[in-house]
Scaffold this motif. Structure first.
Motif: not given
Length: 466
Positions: A317-327
């Motif tokens: 599952l890929l999702n846009n990282a909204n806040i800070g560094q991507a998880m």
């Protein structure tokens, strides 16, 4: 009187120091050192339990290999209803051997051992219950429907009393649940200390070898995933079995990480039910039974567990990282390898995956340990990114290099036979395996897509050029 000295031992890795240390220099654990008193060997006898290397007079002699007395490997009769358990052990329990069974607390080790007692026919069993009372074990046995005679429950933690009872009953099988509860009065340290666990295990090893008793020691697993106590326990015993599972799933896996009487990395899969553990003869079918079709981010691969192929579903599952560094989060897959695959996909397909949260999950609580499953993980990531499902009934095999090339997969024919039996009709695999399958009937019964580079995957799956 023999002099004693105090030392400090790390409870995680058995590192020794003459001074107390806040952090172990070997395993980097904090506050893991415990004070223990080292007793000379002359003062720490086993009260009559001699080494199997010594004669009746207590002397040890060197024996030439050609003159050594051979011992015929003797095993218990095949355990009924535990065929996969037999395979993990290499054919069954060996008489006179010592096995270490490790697993997290509450995973089902005691349940497995009770069912093992029921399956071992014509054997006198001494079950040392150091953590539970006989009444508790009897309650579990009633729930599991265990009625057989010849199982003796012994609520004792003194090592010498356990050895005396085992010889008094002439036990064929000795189960100690658990080794952390056993102590030797002449050894230093409190109950569960490193020295106590190590010396007790060494004593049980001598007992089993000298008296021909088959021993099973239960050891709990720490939060780091290691068997509690010093790693020397795993070196002492003949076989190390790990009982694994996920608290959110009813599947349990038993695998051998060490086996002097068979192969390692064999796997037996169980399902925890109200009536105990049941072996799953075809785990691949069960793992893929409820797999949704026509959804993005899902791929199927085949992993070898010893000599047994196991089909796994990988979801991404890929999702846009909204806040800070991507998880970057994984369940059943190495996170460092995920970072490598994301970097490879970003370069090969000119994608900006640094701005996406990435989640990888292996269905069923299993874990991927083979690089041959790289292509399936990459395909699931691309499928989630483009939001386009991969072709139905497809299998993805191949190790990925940093330049995007696909490397060959070992035992490819065995994996494909397992996939074919479960309805897989097309396989994406490295071109390097083409010669290995050229003379196989699988080349005509399956649609095989041989890939040299990772970029070819999207061209075939979605006729997409990137």
């Amino acid at each position: 009187m023999a002099k004693t000295k105090k030392i400090y031992i790390c409870s995680e890795c058995n590192y020794e120091s003459i001074n107390w240390l806040g952090r172990c220099p070997n395993c980097q654990s904090w506050n893991s050192f415990t004070e223990e008193t080292r007793i000379p060997e002359t003062a720490a006898t086993d009260k009559g339990i001699n080494s199997w290397l010594e004669d009746t007079a207590g002397r040890s002699e060197a024996v030439e290999l050609n003159q050594a007395a051979g011992v015929i490997e003797s095993r218990f009769a095949p355990l009924k209803d535990f065929t996969d358990f037999n395979r993990v052990l290499g054919g069954g329990l060996v008489k006179g051997s010592l096995t270490l069974l490790g697993g997290e607390p509450g995973i089902g080790k005691s349940t497995l051992l009770l069912q093992l007692c029921r399956s071992v026919a014509a054997a006198r069993i001494l079950y040392v219950c150091g953590e539970e009372s006989p009444a508790q074990i009897k309650l579990r046995a009633d729930r599991l429907g265990i009625k057989r005679s010849g199982i003796y429950l012994y609520p004792e933690v003194n090592f010498h009393k356990i050895c005396q009872m085992a010889q008094k009953l002439q036990a064929d099988l000795l189960i100690v649940d658990s080794i952390q509860t056993v102590y030797m009065p002449e050894s230093s340290g409190n109950l569960g200390a490193v020295s106590q666990i190590k010396n007790a295990a060494a004593g049980f090893l001598r007992l089993c070898k000298s008296k021909g008793i088959t021993g099973i020691l239960v050891g709990h697993v720490t939060k780091e995933g290691q068997i509690a106590g010093p790693l020397v326990l795993e070196h002492m015993v003949d076989t190390v079995l790990m009982f694994e599972g996920d608290a959110n799933h009813d599947l349990r896996m038993l695998r051998a990480t060490k086996n002097r009487f068979g192969t390692v990395n064999e796997l037996a899969v169980f399902q925890m039910t109200n009536t105990g553990l049941q072996e799953i003869q075809n785990p691949s079918h069960m793992l893929l039974a409820n797999r949704p079709e026509g959804v993005s981010g899902s791929a199927v691969t085949a992993q070898l567990e010893g000599v047994r192929p196991l089909l796994l579903e990988v979801q991404a599952l890929l999702n846009n990282a909204n806040i800070g560094q991507a998880m970057r989060m994984t369940q059943g897959f190495d996170r460092n390898r995920l970072n490598m695959l994301l970097a490879l996909l970003s370069k090969q397909f000119s994608l900006n995956l640094l701005n996406y949260d990435a989640f990888i999950n292996v269905i069923g609580g299993l874990r991927i340990i083979e690089p041959a499953c790289d292509l399936a993980v990459a395909a699931a990531i691309l499928s989630s990114y483009y939001d386009m499902p991969l072709p139905n009934n497809s299998l993805f095999l191949g190790e990925l290099g940093l330049t995007g090339e696909l490397r060959s997969v070992n035992n490819i024919e065995r994996r494909l036979n397992e996939a074919k039996g479960l309805g897989i009709n097309q396989v994406f695999l490295p071109s390097a395996d083409k010669s290995a399958l050229s003379k196989s009937s699988l080349s005509t019964s399956l649609n095989l897509y041989f890939l040299d580079q990772l970029k070819q995957l999207t061209d075939i799956c979605w006729q997409k050029t990137t």
